[in-house]
Write a protein that holds these residues in place. Structure first.
Motif, PDB file in Angstrom:
ATOM      1  N   CYS A 324       0.853  -1.187   0.000  1.00  0.00           N
ATOM      2  CA  CYS A 324       0.000   0.000   0.000  1.00  0.00           C
ATOM      3  C   CYS A 324       0.890   1.239   0.000  1.00  0.00           C
ATOM      4  O   CYS A 324       1.501   1.580   1.007  1.00  0.00           O
ATOM      5  CB  CYS A 324      -0.936   0.020   1.204  1.00  0.00           C
ATOM      6  N   TYR A 325       0.965   1.908  -1.148  1.00  0.00           N
ATOM      7  CA  TYR A 325       1.815   3.088  -1.281  1.00  0.00           C
ATOM      8  C   TYR A 325       1.181   4.329  -0.665  1.00  0.00           C
ATOM      9  O   TYR A 325       1.865   5.322  -0.430  1.00  0.00           O
ATOM     10  CB  TYR A 325       2.128   3.339  -2.763  1.00  0.00           C
ATOM     11  N   LYS A 326      -0.125   4.304  -0.486  1.00  0.00           N
ATOM     12  CA  LYS A 326      -0.853   5.382   0.192  1.00  0.00           C
ATOM     13  C   LYS A 326      -0.582   6.754  -0.434  1.00  0.00           C
ATOM     14  O   LYS A 326      -0.829   6.956  -1.620  1.00  0.00           O
ATOM     15  CB  LYS A 326      -0.505   5.374   1.686  1.00  0.00           C
ATOM     16  N   GLU A 332       4.923   6.532  -6.913  1.00  0.00           N
ATOM     17  CA  GLU A 332       5.738   5.333  -6.749  1.00  0.00           C
ATOM     18  C   GLU A 332       5.071   4.020  -7.130  1.00  0.00           C
ATOM     19  O   GLU A 332       5.768   3.057  -7.452  1.00  0.00           O
ATOM     20  CB  GLU A 332       6.220   5.240  -5.291  1.00  0.00           C
ATOM     21  N   ASP A 333       3.760   3.934  -7.076  1.00  0.00           N
ATOM     22  CA  ASP A 333       3.112   2.657  -7.369  1.00  0.00           C
ATOM     23  C   ASP A 333       3.226   2.364  -8.866  1.00  0.00           C
ATOM     24  O   ASP A 333       2.701   3.111  -9.690  1.00  0.00           O
ATOM     25  CB  ASP A 333       1.634   2.696  -6.958  1.00  0.00           C
ATOM     26  N   PRO A 334       3.893   1.266  -9.256  1.00  0.00           N
ATOM     27  CA  PRO A 334       4.073   0.985 -10.687  1.00  0.00           C
ATOM     28  C   PRO A 334       2.764   0.770 -11.424  1.00  0.00           C
ATOM     29  O   PRO A 334       2.694   0.999 -12.637  1.00  0.00           O
ATOM     30  CB  PRO A 334       4.943  -0.277 -10.696  1.00  0.00           C
ATOM     31  N   LEU A 335       1.706   0.353 -10.745  1.00  0.00           N
ATOM     32  CA  LEU A 335       0.437   0.124 -11.417  1.00  0.00           C
ATOM     33  C   LEU A 335      -0.264   1.415 -11.801  1.00  0.00           C
ATOM     34  O   LEU A 335      -1.145   1.427 -12.668  1.00  0.00           O
ATOM     35  CB  LEU A 335      -0.490  -0.732 -10.538  1.00  0.00           C
ATOM     36  N   TYR A 336       0.126   2.514 -11.171  1.00  0.00           N
ATOM     37  CA  TYR A 336      -0.477   3.806 -11.522  1.00  0.00           C
ATOM     38  C   TYR A 336      -0.043   4.267 -12.908  1.00  0.00           C
ATOM     39  O   TYR A 336      -0.786   4.953 -13.608  1.00  0.00           O
ATOM     40  CB  TYR A 336      -0.108   4.864 -10.476  1.00  0.00           C
ATOM     41  N   ARG A 337       1.152   3.873 -13.314  1.00  0.00           N
ATOM     42  CA  ARG A 337       1.713   4.368 -14.572  1.00  0.00           C
ATOM     43  C   ARG A 337       1.015   3.809 -15.795  1.00  0.00           C
ATOM     44  O   ARG A 337       1.057   4.397 -16.871  1.00  0.00           O
ATOM     45  CB  ARG A 337       3.210   4.034 -14.628  1.00  0.00           C
ATOM     46  N   ASP A 338       0.377   2.661 -15.665  1.00  0.00           N
ATOM     47  CA  ASP A 338      -0.281   2.019 -16.798  1.00  0.00           C
ATOM     48  C   ASP A 338      -1.792   2.224 -16.684  1.00  0.00           C
ATOM     49  O   ASP A 338      -2.413   1.772 -15.712  1.00  0.00           O
ATOM     50  CB  ASP A 338       0.053   0.530 -16.790  1.00  0.00           C
ATOM     51  N   PRO A 339      -2.423   2.885 -17.679  1.00  0.00           N
ATOM     52  CA  PRO A 339      -3.878   3.092 -17.604  1.00  0.00           C
ATOM     53  C   PRO A 339      -4.665   1.793 -17.448  1.00  0.00           C
ATOM     54  O   PRO A 339      -5.750   1.800 -16.849  1.00  0.00           O
ATOM     55  CB  PRO A 339      -4.189   3.771 -18.949  1.00  0.00           C
ATOM     56  N   ALA A 340      -4.121   0.684 -17.924  1.00  0.00           N
ATOM     57  CA  ALA A 340      -4.825  -0.593 -17.835  1.00  0.00           C
ATOM     58  C   ALA A 340      -4.890  -1.117 -16.403  1.00  0.00           C
ATOM     59  O   ALA A 340      -5.776  -1.907 -16.067  1.00  0.00           O
ATOM     60  CB  ALA A 340      -4.152  -1.626 -18.738  1.00  0.00           C
ATOM     61  N   THR A 341      -3.942  -0.703 -15.558  1.00  0.00           N
ATOM     62  CA  THR A 341      -3.905  -1.193 -14.177  1.00  0.00           C
ATOM     63  C   THR A 341      -4.116  -0.081 -13.153  1.00  0.00           C
ATOM     64  O   THR A 341      -4.038  -0.324 -11.954  1.00  0.00           O
ATOM     65  CB  THR A 341      -2.551  -1.871 -13.886  1.00  0.00           C
ATOM     66  N   ARG A 342      -4.387   1.117 -13.619  1.00  0.00           N
ATOM     67  CA  ARG A 342      -4.450   2.264 -12.714  1.00  0.00           C
ATOM     68  C   ARG A 342      -5.502   2.113 -11.631  1.00  0.00           C
ATOM     69  O   ARG A 342      -5.349   2.615 -10.513  1.00  0.00           O
ATOM     70  CB  ARG A 342      -4.681   3.539 -13.524  1.00  0.00           C
ATOM     71  N   SER A 343      -6.592   1.435 -11.927  1.00  0.00           N
ATOM     72  CA  SER A 343      -7.654   1.279 -10.924  1.00  0.00           C
ATOM     73  C   SER A 343      -7.214   0.422  -9.746  1.00  0.00           C
ATOM     74  O   SER A 343      -7.896   0.391  -8.716  1.00  0.00           O
ATOM     75  CB  SER A 343      -8.903   0.671 -11.564  1.00  0.00           C
TER      76      SER A 343
END
Length: 539
Positions: A324-326, A332-343
């Motif tokens: 949890c990057y909070k 910092e969260d790598p999933l935020y950078r990709d629109p496919a995984t941003r949620s």
């Protein structure tokens, strides 16, 4: 056992166990120590419980007992051979504490287990874990729809054993930042599983005098007595056990499992009519939430006596690591950078990128509520809920009238609460929908809260709750922490709500401290709790 006075606390505790106010293994091999943890947080009947122990002693005692309305021993072993295992410095983040594995067969009747490794006949240095059993199919059939209580994983986010949790720690360039990754495979800090009677809770029991410096009695007590300062924010000892003990004494059958299990096995809930969530349930993964939503859609009932439903997490490394990057998620969260995984970004559920506010599951939102009754956050709040819909079924038989405040003596309204954007029409509160909440969520009772603490002085006193969280909330919900956005979110509420969803139904008392009313046997809190359980169990 002899103990040395630590330079960082006024209480007596082994010298190297507390460093910067967190527990850790002492480098002194001659200092009596025993540390332990289990390989999982819950076990099905017939599973093998594995306990990992590291101790400087030649022998130690092991006790496992059932903690409920009636406590009894499940397993007692004396004079077990001890052995020591080195502990990596970053064990709180990603490496388990090595130790000797001891196996024990899990008994399906042990619903709330506690295990303790003792220093011979002395137990001051014991470290406790609470591995409850997963409810068995046979028990579910025998008890016919009794409530299944889900243990929260909030304690993992707060556990500071070894140095790091999701709030502070030993990570980052300066080795002083909270960690976005925390390990389950470590002991719990002192106070998360066992507490002495009378340990202070977070909300102030006595309002401060005019002009008095703000205080946090639970932290003061923790520092003075060698406990984690986070003990009152999470854990079996502060929350879960009080509901379980009350419910069993009141005649309800309670099966217990870890909230972790919902992430990996959503089918668990299908065995029950009712799932109950208690205390401070701040951290949830998508899988956990999907399990609850699916359960309700198919006709299940949910009763939540808990507050601060805030962060989306991810479970990794086979269920042993929480991510949890909070506040740092967008950076910092790598999933935020990709629109496919941003949620799946590990930030607030209400944040723009996630877009799954808490009201969709539990009827209330964390960032529309928040702090009350401690520090400079409404310290003189009456401490209870104000009744607005006294004719609601949950209040039947309570003799509560419109405008009554209940639970104040126990300070059940705090220390973090959940609410909605609301307005008043003809003396009654209604959801406005500006936070996305539907208007058919029924607001039964409520009170006010604040996103930040007010600082009235005196000089030199740290208000503890700064404006950082308000800035985060404004940026998360509206994209930027403008002055207008900050003002819209500065003041919130805590609510008791109910609503139907699919074929099921949800009741939420959106406060961390509901169990304080059960501890004190508050007649209004007890009757409302009974009304909810009985209706949802069709008793």
């Amino acid at each position: 056992m002899t103990s040395k006075r630590s330079a960082t606390t006024r209480g007596s505790w082994p010298s190297a166990v507390l460093e910067n106010f967190h527990e850790r293994v002492s480098p002194d091999a001659d200092e009596p120590q025993v540390w332990c943890y289990t390989d999982r947080w819950s076990y099905a009947p017939g599973d093998t419980l594995r306990l990992f122990v590291a101790t400087t002693l030649a022998s130690y005692d092991l006790e496992i007992w059932r903690d409920g309305a009636n406590r009894y021993d499940v397993l007692v072993e004396r004079n077990l051979e001890g052995s020591w295992h080195d502990t990596p410095e970053d064990c709180s983040v990603r490496v388990r504490l090595a130790g000797l594995a001891r196996d024990s067969l899990a008994d399906g009747l042990a619903l709330g287990w506690l295990c303790r490794a003792r220093l011979g006949s002395q137990c001051r240095g014991a470290r406790r874990r609470a591995p409850p059993s997963v409810p068995a199919a046979g028990r579910a059939g025998r008890c016919g729809g009794h409530p299944a209580r889900r243990r929260d994983r909030h304690r993992l986010a707060y556990n500071d054993w070894g140095g790091s949790n999701h709030y502070e720690g030993i990570t980052g360039p300066g080795r002083n930042l909270y960690s976005p990754r925390v390990s389950m495979l470590r002991p719990f800090s002192r106070g998360f599983v066992v507490l002495p009677e009378g340990a202070p809770r977070v909300p102030l029991r006595t309002p401060p005098a005019l002009g008095a410096a703000l205080r946090h009695p639970h932290m003061e007590w923790a520092y003075a007595n060698g406990y984690s300062k986070k003990y009152a924010s999470a854990g079996w000892a502060s929350y879960d056990r009080h509901f379980m003990r009350w419910a069993e004494a009141a005649g309800y059958g309670v099966d217990v499992c870890a909230l972790h299990d919902l992430d990996g096995d959503p089918e668990i809930l299908k065995r029950y009519r009712l799932a109950v969530f208690v205390g401070h349930d701040e951290y949830w993964s998508k899988g956990m939430r999907d399990a609850v939503d699916g359960f309700v859609e198919m006709g299940g009932r949910v009763a939540r006596f808990a507050g601060n439903f805030l962060w989306q997490t991810r479970i990794e490394d086979g269920g042993t690591t929480q991510v949890c990057y909070k506040y740092r998620a967008r950076a910092e969260d790598p999933l935020y950078r990709d629109p496919a995984t941003r949620s799946l970004t590990t930030t607030a559920w209400e944040a723009i990128e996630v877009g799954r506010p808490g009201h969709l599951t539990f009827g209330v939102n964390a960032l529309r509520g928040m702090y009350v009754g401690w520090g400079g956050a409404a310290p003189r709040h009456p401490g209870g809920f104000t009744v607005y819909r006294s004719d609601h079924w949950a209040l039947a038989g309570t003799d509560l009238y419109y405008g009554d405040v209940f639970g104040g003596a126990s300070r059940i309204f705090g220390y973090e609460v959940d609410g909605l954007a609301y307005t008043f029409r003809h003396g009654l509160p209604y959801a406005t929908g500006e936070d996305g909440a539907p208007g058919d969520i029924e607001i039964i009772a409520m009170g006010v809260a604040t996103m930040t603490a007010e600082d009235h002085g005196p000089r030199g006193v740290d208000p503890f709750l700064a404006d950082d969280e308000l800035d985060f909330a404004a940026a998360a919900l509206e994209g930027e922490a403008t002055a207008e956005a900050r003002q819209r979110l500065r003041y919130g509420s805590g609510m008791i709500v109910s609503f139907a969803r699919g074929r099921g139904e949800v009741f939420t008392a959106g406060t961390c401290e509901w169990v304080a009313g059960l501890i004190d046997r508050d007649p209004f809190v007890e009757r409302i709790t009974r009304n909810v359980l009985d209706r949802f169990l069709a008793r």
